[in-house]
Design a protein around this motif. Structure first.
Motif, PDB file in Angstrom:
ATOM      1  N   ASP A 112       9.221 -46.948 -45.165  1.00 22.45           N
ATOM      2  CA  ASP A 112       9.358 -47.883 -44.057  1.00 22.45           C
ATOM      3  C   ASP A 112      10.573 -47.585 -43.181  1.00 22.45           C
ATOM      4  O   ASP A 112      10.701 -48.138 -42.085  1.00 22.45           O
ATOM      5  CB  ASP A 112       9.468 -49.320 -44.584  1.00 22.45           C
ATOM      6  N   ALA A 113      11.465 -46.710 -43.659  1.00 24.66           N
ATOM      7  CA  ALA A 113      12.665 -46.408 -42.893  1.00 24.66           C
ATOM      8  C   ALA A 113      12.379 -45.518 -41.686  1.00 24.66           C
ATOM      9  O   ALA A 113      13.081 -45.572 -40.688  1.00 24.66           O
ATOM     10  CB  ALA A 113      13.706 -45.738 -43.790  1.00 24.66           C
ATOM     11  N   GLY A 114      11.357 -44.672 -41.751  1.00 28.85           N
ATOM     12  CA  GLY A 114      11.094 -43.768 -40.638  1.00 28.85           C
ATOM     13  C   GLY A 114       9.650 -43.332 -40.522  1.00 28.85           C
ATOM     14  O   GLY A 114       9.056 -43.352 -39.446  1.00 28.85           O
ATOM     15  N   LEU A 115       9.061 -42.936 -41.649  1.00 27.63           N
ATOM     16  CA  LEU A 115       7.694 -42.407 -41.635  1.00 27.63           C
ATOM     17  C   LEU A 115       6.687 -43.433 -41.124  1.00 27.63           C
ATOM     18  O   LEU A 115       5.913 -43.168 -40.202  1.00 27.63           O
ATOM     19  CB  LEU A 115       7.317 -41.937 -43.044  1.00 27.63           C
ATOM     20  N   VAL A 116       6.682 -44.617 -41.732  1.00 25.39           N
ATOM     21  CA  VAL A 116       5.681 -45.626 -41.389  1.00 25.39           C
ATOM     22  C   VAL A 116       5.858 -46.136 -39.953  1.00 25.39           C
ATOM     23  O   VAL A 116       4.866 -46.239 -39.218  1.00 25.39           O
ATOM     24  CB  VAL A 116       5.699 -46.779 -42.409  1.00 25.39           C
ATOM     25  N   PRO A 117       7.063 -46.483 -39.496  1.00 24.57           N
ATOM     26  CA  PRO A 117       7.183 -46.946 -38.107  1.00 24.57           C
ATOM     27  C   PRO A 117       6.687 -45.925 -37.090  1.00 24.57           C
ATOM     28  O   PRO A 117       6.040 -46.288 -36.102  1.00 24.57           O
ATOM     29  CB  PRO A 117       8.688 -47.215 -37.947  1.00 24.57           C
ATOM     30  N   GLN A 118       6.988 -44.658 -37.333  1.00 25.44           N
ATOM     31  CA  GLN A 118       6.552 -43.620 -36.394  1.00 25.44           C
ATOM     32  C   GLN A 118       5.028 -43.520 -36.372  1.00 25.44           C
ATOM     33  O   GLN A 118       4.407 -43.423 -35.310  1.00 25.44           O
ATOM     34  CB  GLN A 118       7.168 -42.273 -36.795  1.00 25.44           C
ATOM     35  N   ALA A 119       4.421 -43.550 -37.559  1.00 27.44           N
ATOM     36  CA  ALA A 119       2.962 -43.488 -37.648  1.00 27.44           C
ATOM     37  C   ALA A 119       2.326 -44.732 -37.039  1.00 27.44           C
ATOM     38  O   ALA A 119       1.312 -44.640 -36.323  1.00 27.44           O
ATOM     39  CB  ALA A 119       2.536 -43.337 -39.113  1.00 27.44           C
ATOM     40  N   LEU A 120       2.913 -45.894 -37.292  1.00 23.22           N
ATOM     41  CA  LEU A 120       2.348 -47.143 -36.797  1.00 23.22           C
ATOM     42  C   LEU A 120       2.416 -47.215 -35.276  1.00 23.22           C
ATOM     43  O   LEU A 120       1.485 -47.696 -34.623  1.00 23.22           O
ATOM     44  CB  LEU A 120       3.081 -48.328 -37.427  1.00 23.22           C
ATOM     45  N   ALA A 121       3.502 -46.715 -34.701  1.00 24.12           N
ATOM     46  CA  ALA A 121       3.616 -46.712 -33.240  1.00 24.12           C
ATOM     47  C   ALA A 121       2.519 -45.851 -32.622  1.00 24.12           C
ATOM     48  O   ALA A 121       1.901 -46.239 -31.615  1.00 24.12           O
ATOM     49  CB  ALA A 121       4.992 -46.203 -32.820  1.00 24.12           C
ATOM     50  N   ALA A 122       2.277 -44.670 -33.216  1.00 20.80           N
ATOM     51  CA  ALA A 122       1.219 -43.796 -32.698  1.00 20.80           C
ATOM     52  C   ALA A 122      -0.153 -44.440 -32.879  1.00 20.80           C
ATOM     53  O   ALA A 122      -1.010 -44.378 -31.991  1.00 20.80           O
ATOM     54  CB  ALA A 122       1.273 -42.444 -33.410  1.00 20.80           C
ATOM     55  N   PHE A 123      -0.352 -45.079 -34.029  1.00 21.26           N
ATOM     56  CA  PHE A 123      -1.640 -45.724 -34.301  1.00 21.26           C
ATOM     57  C   PHE A 123      -1.903 -46.852 -33.311  1.00 21.26           C
ATOM     58  O   PHE A 123      -3.003 -46.973 -32.767  1.00 21.26           O
ATOM     59  CB  PHE A 123      -1.650 -46.252 -35.737  1.00 21.26           C
ATOM     60  N   ARG A 124      -0.900 -47.691 -33.075  1.00 21.11           N
ATOM     61  CA  ARG A 124      -1.084 -48.820 -32.150  1.00 21.11           C
ATOM     62  C   ARG A 124      -1.371 -48.334 -30.731  1.00 21.11           C
ATOM     63  O   ARG A 124      -2.146 -48.952 -29.992  1.00 21.11           O
ATOM     64  CB  ARG A 124       0.163 -49.704 -32.150  1.00 21.11           C
ATOM     65  N   ALA A 125      -0.729 -47.217 -30.336  1.00 22.40           N
ATOM     66  CA  ALA A 125      -0.973 -46.689 -28.993  1.00 22.40           C
ATOM     67  C   ALA A 125      -2.422 -46.229 -28.838  1.00 22.40           C
ATOM     68  O   ALA A 125      -3.019 -46.374 -27.769  1.00 22.40           O
ATOM     69  CB  ALA A 125      -0.016 -45.532 -28.708  1.00 22.40           C
ATOM     70  N   ARG A 126      -2.992 -45.706 -29.922  1.00 22.77           N
ATOM     71  CA  ARG A 126      -4.362 -45.185 -29.845  1.00 22.77           C
ATOM     72  C   ARG A 126      -5.406 -46.269 -30.098  1.00 22.77           C
ATOM     73  O   ARG A 126      -6.513 -46.195 -29.568  1.00 22.77           O
ATOM     74  CB  ARG A 126      -4.535 -44.064 -30.877  1.00 22.77           C
ATOM     75  N   HIS A 127      -5.041 -47.248 -30.930  1.00 21.26           N
ATOM     76  CA  HIS A 127      -6.028 -48.255 -31.343  1.00 21.26           C
ATOM     77  C   HIS A 127      -5.432 -49.663 -31.196  1.00 21.26           C
ATOM     78  O   HIS A 127      -5.202 -50.358 -32.191  1.00 21.26           O
ATOM     79  CB  HIS A 127      -6.455 -48.004 -32.791  1.00 21.26           C
ATOM     80  N   PRO A 128      -5.171 -50.081 -29.969  1.00 18.15           N
ATOM     81  CA  PRO A 128      -4.456 -51.354 -29.760  1.00 18.15           C
ATOM     82  C   PRO A 128      -5.232 -52.586 -30.199  1.00 18.15           C
ATOM     83  O   PRO A 128      -4.636 -53.650 -30.374  1.00 18.15           O
ATOM     84  CB  PRO A 128      -4.205 -51.362 -28.244  1.00 18.15           C
ATOM     85  N   ARG A 129      -6.548 -52.486 -30.381  1.00 20.12           N
ATOM     86  CA  ARG A 129      -7.333 -53.669 -30.724  1.00 20.12           C
ATOM     87  C   ARG A 129      -7.450 -53.901 -32.222  1.00 20.12           C
ATOM     88  O   ARG A 129      -8.010 -54.913 -32.650  1.00 20.12           O
ATOM     89  CB  ARG A 129      -8.734 -53.553 -30.113  1.00 20.12           C
ATOM     90  N   VAL A 130      -6.964 -52.986 -33.019  1.00 12.46           N
ATOM     91  CA  VAL A 130      -7.025 -53.163 -34.477  1.00 12.46           C
ATOM     92  C   VAL A 130      -5.907 -54.111 -34.903  1.00 12.46           C
ATOM     93  O   VAL A 130      -4.737 -53.932 -34.541  1.00 12.46           O
ATOM     94  CB  VAL A 130      -6.883 -51.821 -35.208  1.00 12.46           C
ATOM     95  N   HIS A 131      -6.256 -55.124 -35.660  1.00 12.87           N
ATOM     96  CA  HIS A 131      -5.268 -56.081 -36.172  1.00 12.87           C
ATOM     97  C   HIS A 131      -4.637 -55.487 -37.433  1.00 12.87           C
ATOM     98  O   HIS A 131      -5.322 -55.237 -38.432  1.00 12.87           O
ATOM     99  CB  HIS A 131      -5.926 -57.418 -36.495  1.00 12.87           C
TER     100      HIS A 131
END
Length: 311
Positions: A112-131
């Motif tokens: 959660d310190a770096g890997l997950v936030p970076q991945a989550l930011a990319a995921f949200r940019a590509r799939h903004p409608r996923v909760h």
């Protein structure tokens, strides 16, 4: 003839015809596969030859054709274009498919310190409608939550002892280790990595009083049992104990970027293979959703970015 610095205007239809002729060895065979007429295939090849300078790409033989030297040079480039376009089509199709739904995942603290936030930011940019909902916890707890159906995916770590047979594991990375020591420690400034045996007489700060199943497994593999003087679960608090001279601690690579200035990190000599593997885990036999698969891809993309910055 096009200038060598110009970008030639080449139709992908021409490249498709070129690759099919190269594969089949004849205009007739390519026309049959493509569902075109032979004259249509011939026109595409002529157009491609003209765009690339006018030289022949095929020698016309009594039976069929054979690639010229220029044609042989072009084949891998044409294949790369075809593969790239195919990848783009697949990714765009995935974007259209993931138009909603949910993703429930968990991760351990240093991820959660770096890997997950970076991945989550990319995921949200590509799939903004996923909760998206997330949890943080130790690997055993995350695996229990995963098994109970409360999570779709869990980013977990293992030292090699965790029972992971019931899970579908998507390998993300193997982490190297560092030893966190006070900035004034005698080993600071020495060249090269340290052996854990050099710190066998130190007090240790660990997340558990038992080294088994923790990062301190690495010490057991190197022939000594670390003396755990302080049990501290959270990495920021561990740094405080180390900085105060109350012990040393093992630090995985994912947490190395967040070290405070009064703590030094010593790289550990890799004598028994990677100290810890990191996975995205799902329950075996339970299909991962499209959102889950997309998040695994985002995690792998984040790993590549982190690897580049640490190189």
């Amino acid at each position: 003839m096009p200038n060598q610095h110009e970008f030639p205007e080449v139709s992908t239809v021409w490249l498709r015809a070129f690759l099919e002729v190269a594969r089949s060895g004849s205009f007739t065979g390519a026309a049959r596969t493509l569902g075109w007429t032979q004259s249509a295939v011939s026109r595409q090849i002529s157009s491609l030859e003209g765009a690339l300078g006018g030289g022949p790409l095929f020698d016309r033989l009594p039976r069929g054709v054979r690639l010229t030297e220029a044609g042989q040079v072009l084949v891998p480039y044409a294949e790369t274009v075809a593969e790239s376009l195919g990848g783009a089509v697949r990714e765009l199709a995935a974007l259209r498919e993931i138009t909603g739904g949910r993703l429930r995942f968990g991760a351990f603290a240093t991820a959660d310190a770096g890997l997950v936030p970076q991945a989550l930011a990319a995921f949200r940019a590509r799939h903004p409608r996923v909760h998206v909902t997330r949890e943080e916890g130790f690997t055993p707890v995350l695996l229990e939550r995963l098994t109970a159906g409360h999570l779709d995916l869990a980013v977990v770590s293992t030292t090699g002892r965790a029972p992971l047979e019931a899970y579908e594991l998507h390998h993300l990375l193997d982490e190297s280790l560092y030893v966190a020591v006070p900035a004034a420690h005698p080993l600071v400034g020495r060249a090269g990595p340290v052996r854990l045996g050099q710190l066998a007489d130190e007090d240790w700060v660990s997340g558990s009083s038992r080294p088994e199943g923790t990062l301190l497994d690495a010490a057991l593999r190197q022939g000594f049992r670390a003396r755990v003087a302080h049990v501290v679960g959270e990495w920021t608090a561990k740094q405080g104990y180390v900085a105060a001279g109350l012990g040393v601690a093992l630090v995985p690579a994912l947490a190395a970027a967040s070290v405070r200035p009064d703590v030094a990190l010593l790289p550990v000599l890799d004598e028994g293979g990677p100290a810890r593997a990191v996975y995205a885990a799902a329950v075996r036999g339970r299909s991962l959703t499209s959102a889950g698969e997309a998040f695994v891809d985002a995690l792998r993309g984040a790993v590549r970015e982190i690897s580049r910055t640490m190189a």
